[in-house]
Design a protein around this motif. Sequence first.
Motif, PDB file in Angstrom:
ATOM      1  N   LYS A 150     -17.032  76.578   2.163  1.00  0.00           N
ATOM      2  CA  LYS A 150     -15.963  75.956   2.938  1.00  0.00           C
ATOM      3  C   LYS A 150     -15.196  74.933   2.095  1.00  0.00           C
ATOM      4  CE  LYS A 150     -13.573  75.131   6.625  1.00  0.00           C
ATOM      5  NZ  LYS A 150     -12.597  76.112   7.095  1.00  0.00           N
ATOM      6  N   MET A 151     -15.931  74.193   1.297  1.00  0.00           N
ATOM      7  CA  MET A 151     -15.290  73.180   0.458  1.00  0.00           C
ATOM      8  C   MET A 151     -14.310  73.827  -0.523  1.00  0.00           C
ATOM      9  SD  MET A 151     -15.401  69.943   0.404  1.00  0.00           S
ATOM     10  CE  MET A 151     -13.915  69.335  -0.341  1.00  0.00           C
ATOM     11  N   ASN A 152     -14.717  74.968  -1.082  1.00  0.00           N
ATOM     12  CA  ASN A 152     -13.813  75.669  -1.988  1.00  0.00           C
ATOM     13  C   ASN A 152     -12.565  76.149  -1.257  1.00  0.00           C
ATOM     14  OD1 ASN A 152     -15.206  75.344  -4.368  1.00  0.00           O
ATOM     15  ND2 ASN A 152     -16.539  77.117  -3.970  1.00  0.00           N
ATOM     16  N   ARG A 153     -12.787  76.609  -0.011  1.00  0.00           N
ATOM     17  CA  ARG A 153     -11.631  77.066   0.774  1.00  0.00           C
ATOM     18  C   ARG A 153     -10.693  75.907   1.080  1.00  0.00           C
ATOM     19  NH1 ARG A 153     -14.688  80.467   5.218  1.00  0.00           N
ATOM     20  NH2 ARG A 153     -15.512  82.129   3.907  1.00  0.00           N
ATOM     21  N   VAL A 154     -11.294  74.749   1.358  1.00  0.00           N
ATOM     22  CA  VAL A 154     -10.472  73.569   1.661  1.00  0.00           C
ATOM     23  C   VAL A 154      -9.633  73.192   0.438  1.00  0.00           C
ATOM     24  CG1 VAL A 154     -10.539  71.111   2.237  1.00  0.00           C
ATOM     25  CG2 VAL A 154     -12.034  72.685   3.433  1.00  0.00           C
ATOM     26  N   LYS A 155     -10.265  73.267  -0.729  1.00  0.00           N
ATOM     27  CA  LYS A 155      -9.536  72.937  -1.962  1.00  0.00           C
ATOM     28  C   LYS A 155      -8.352  73.891  -2.149  1.00  0.00           C
ATOM     29  CE  LYS A 155     -13.223  70.760  -4.637  1.00  0.00           C
ATOM     30  NZ  LYS A 155     -14.173  70.922  -5.717  1.00  0.00           N
ATOM     31  N   THR A 156      -8.616  75.186  -1.898  1.00  0.00           N
ATOM     32  CA  THR A 156      -7.530  76.172  -2.017  1.00  0.00           C
ATOM     33  C   THR A 156      -6.435  75.867  -0.999  1.00  0.00           C
ATOM     34  OG1 THR A 156      -9.309  77.732  -2.464  1.00  0.00           O
ATOM     35  CG2 THR A 156      -7.117  78.666  -2.178  1.00  0.00           C
ATOM     36  N   LYS A 157      -6.864  75.523   0.204  1.00  0.00           N
ATOM     37  CA  LYS A 157      -5.889  75.235   1.257  1.00  0.00           C
ATOM     38  C   LYS A 157      -5.010  74.046   0.860  1.00  0.00           C
ATOM     39  CE  LYS A 157      -5.628  74.480   6.263  1.00  0.00           C
ATOM     40  NZ  LYS A 157      -6.400  74.360   7.497  1.00  0.00           N
ATOM     41  N   LEU A 158      -5.656  73.029   0.294  1.00  0.00           N
ATOM     42  CA  LEU A 158      -4.907  71.848  -0.132  1.00  0.00           C
ATOM     43  C   LEU A 158      -3.888  72.215  -1.208  1.00  0.00           C
ATOM     44  CD1 LEU A 158      -7.564  68.979  -0.305  1.00  0.00           C
ATOM     45  CD2 LEU A 158      -5.553  69.075   1.157  1.00  0.00           C
ATOM     46  N   ARG A 159      -4.340  73.074  -2.125  1.00  0.00           N
ATOM     47  CA  ARG A 159      -3.455  73.516  -3.208  1.00  0.00           C
ATOM     48  C   ARG A 159      -2.238  74.245  -2.631  1.00  0.00           C
ATOM     49  NH1 ARG A 159      -7.680  75.868  -6.558  1.00  0.00           N
ATOM     50  NH2 ARG A 159      -8.633  73.813  -6.584  1.00  0.00           N
ATOM     51  N   THR A 160      -2.521  75.081  -1.615  1.00  0.00           N
ATOM     52  CA  THR A 160      -1.413  75.831  -0.999  1.00  0.00           C
ATOM     53  C   THR A 160      -0.450  74.878  -0.285  1.00  0.00           C
ATOM     54  OG1 THR A 160      -3.160  77.411  -0.486  1.00  0.00           O
ATOM     55  CG2 THR A 160      -0.978  77.919   0.368  1.00  0.00           C
ATOM     56  N   ILE A 161      -1.003  73.874   0.374  1.00  0.00           N
ATOM     57  CA  ILE A 161      -0.122  72.919   1.064  1.00  0.00           C
ATOM     58  C   ILE A 161       0.742  72.179   0.038  1.00  0.00           C
ATOM     59  CG2 ILE A 161      -0.032  70.838   2.525  1.00  0.00           C
ATOM     60  CD1 ILE A 161      -2.683  71.743   3.804  1.00  0.00           C
ATOM     61  N   LEU A 162       0.104  71.819  -1.085  1.00  0.00           N
ATOM     62  CA  LEU A 162       0.826  71.042  -2.096  1.00  0.00           C
ATOM     63  C   LEU A 162       1.841  71.887  -2.882  1.00  0.00           C
ATOM     64  CD1 LEU A 162      -2.160  68.942  -3.411  1.00  0.00           C
ATOM     65  CD2 LEU A 162      -0.140  68.031  -2.272  1.00  0.00           C
TER      66      LEU A 162
ATOM     67  N   ASP B   2      -8.864  68.488 -10.899  1.00  0.00           N
ATOM     68  CA  ASP B   2      -8.811  68.970  -9.542  1.00  0.00           C
ATOM     69  C   ASP B   2      -8.049  67.956  -8.675  1.00  0.00           C
ATOM     70  OD1 ASP B   2      -9.630  69.603  -6.865  1.00  0.00           O
ATOM     71  OD2 ASP B   2     -11.165  70.858  -7.806  1.00  0.00           O
ATOM     72  N   GLU B   3      -7.234  68.471  -7.728  1.00  0.00           N
ATOM     73  CA  GLU B   3      -6.453  67.545  -6.893  1.00  0.00           C
ATOM     74  C   GLU B   3      -7.359  66.535  -6.180  1.00  0.00           C
ATOM     75  OE1 GLU B   3      -5.985  70.805  -6.807  1.00  0.00           O
ATOM     76  OE2 GLU B   3      -3.832  71.264  -6.883  1.00  0.00           O
ATOM     77  N   LEU B   4      -8.441  67.075  -5.624  1.00  0.00           N
ATOM     78  CA  LEU B   4      -9.312  66.183  -4.851  1.00  0.00           C
ATOM     79  C   LEU B   4      -9.989  65.141  -5.731  1.00  0.00           C
ATOM     80  CD1 LEU B   4     -11.221  68.117  -2.061  1.00  0.00           C
ATOM     81  CD2 LEU B   4      -9.595  66.252  -1.827  1.00  0.00           C
ATOM     82  N   ASP B   5     -10.211  65.507  -6.984  1.00  0.00           N
ATOM     83  CA  ASP B   5     -10.866  64.553  -7.885  1.00  0.00           C
ATOM     84  C   ASP B   5      -9.970  63.361  -8.194  1.00  0.00           C
ATOM     85  OD1 ASP B   5     -13.318  65.796  -7.996  1.00  0.00           O
ATOM     86  OD2 ASP B   5     -12.634  67.211  -9.526  1.00  0.00           O
ATOM     87  N   LEU B   6      -8.675  63.612  -8.186  1.00  0.00           N
ATOM     88  CA  LEU B   6      -7.735  62.505  -8.377  1.00  0.00           C
ATOM     89  C   LEU B   6      -7.829  61.547  -7.184  1.00  0.00           C
ATOM     90  CD1 LEU B   6      -5.208  61.212  -9.806  1.00  0.00           C
ATOM     91  CD2 LEU B   6      -3.817  62.707  -8.378  1.00  0.00           C
ATOM     92  N   LEU B   7      -7.894  62.156  -6.011  1.00  0.00           N
ATOM     93  CA  LEU B   7      -8.015  61.346  -4.792  1.00  0.00           C
ATOM     94  C   LEU B   7      -9.340  60.587  -4.794  1.00  0.00           C
ATOM     95  CD1 LEU B   7      -6.454  60.821  -2.188  1.00  0.00           C
ATOM     96  CD2 LEU B   7      -7.575  62.765  -1.148  1.00  0.00           C
ATOM     97  N   LYS B   8     -10.379  61.285  -5.243  1.00  0.00           N
ATOM     98  CA  LYS B   8     -11.720  60.705  -5.280  1.00  0.00           C
ATOM     99  C   LYS B   8     -11.761  59.464  -6.173  1.00  0.00           C
ATOM    100  CE  LYS B   8     -16.379  62.600  -5.597  1.00  0.00           C
ATOM    101  NZ  LYS B   8     -17.082  63.845  -5.905  1.00  0.00           N
ATOM    102  N   LYS B   9     -11.069  59.569  -7.303  1.00  0.00           N
ATOM    103  CA  LYS B   9     -11.055  58.469  -8.263  1.00  0.00           C
ATOM    104  C   LYS B   9     -10.561  57.189  -7.576  1.00  0.00           C
ATOM    105  CE  LYS B   9      -8.059  57.391 -11.867  1.00  0.00           C
ATOM    106  NZ  LYS B   9      -6.958  57.915 -12.675  1.00  0.00           N
TER     107      LYS B   9
END
Lengths: 164, 211
Positions: A150-162, B2-9
Amino acid sequence: MNKELEHSFVELLEKHQNIVHKVCRLYTNNYDAHNDLFQEITIQLWRAYPKFRGDSKFSTWMYRVGLNTAITLYRKSKRSIKTTEFDTVQFKIKAEDYDDTEEQQLKLLYQAVHQLNDIEKALVFLYLEDKNYKEISETMGITEVNARVKMNRVKTKLRTILNP
Amino acid sequence: MDELDLLKKHWQSDGVEDKHITTKDIYPMLLKKSSSIVKTLFYISIAELIFWILVNTLPLFFSDSYNQKLNEMYGDGIVMPILAFLSYAVILVFVYLLFKSYKGISVTDSAKKLMENILKTRKVIKYYVIYNLIMAFLSMLVGFYYAFKNDPNIKTVFQDAESGTFIVTAIVLILFTGLFVLVIWLFYRLIYGILLRRLNRNYKELKKLEV
């Protein structure tokens, strides 16, 4: 409940309040709602506190109660009248680290996280709090493998939103 | 990166709180009332218990003619006490089940377990409502049956009328009773649908992960 218990709880909550604020920031988008959710999480923490045995860290215990309140228990009360929405920039980047592009990127990222659903936000929150997948799976009540997927899917989803 | 890692920082290092809450602010918060979904569900279940108990018992206390009619219709004085005993026993069972399921709800469980326990409590209330609606439906039908059989006024009306009238009346009454029960049921579905919409959505999202 006795005064000593109350006192120890208030001290701990004051010390770890950042966790509650962070949950509120993810799940609300205006100051009144933020305060309202903060209030509800405080009540839930206080009610559960007598059963807190200290075998887990207070902060870890707070993640669970905080997220459960935000995702499941919280009902917007009449107190939360919609006022001005937050400025989307939630992070005050320290002066020495300041980078205009980074701030812009963070702003967009934060907006993207706000578009996720409740469960996805919970996973992101625990990930940002540097919880490992075991802790994430235990908090959410799903298997470790599913938490990872799920976490990987969320990351992909975020990428798509961005990058639509 | 990773985008989230930037946020995490920044998430880790940054103090998100812009309004630091002091211990003095926290004390009054402990006295405030919760507005959680479990509390609302609790009040609704209590209201439902009381509502159906009142519906079943009030006419017995306030209307002598109603009591008299019941005695005339069910005659022997055995049926009514048995029915009353059974209905109170059922209420007690529901009160016990509700109490047990409320006790099972703990905010320190995992998110999924907490949702399951709340939905379990909602199920107990649902079964209680279904039980009452079925009982309402049946007792209305039984009431109509005994009225046709034993009420002298009604008897005379149907003796004079054509034979088809009785069947038509019976069908209309059954349909009317069914409609009445259906409307109440839809009303409940609407209330719980609105109240538990978010919970159901989040629970489905978690369940989806298991597939």
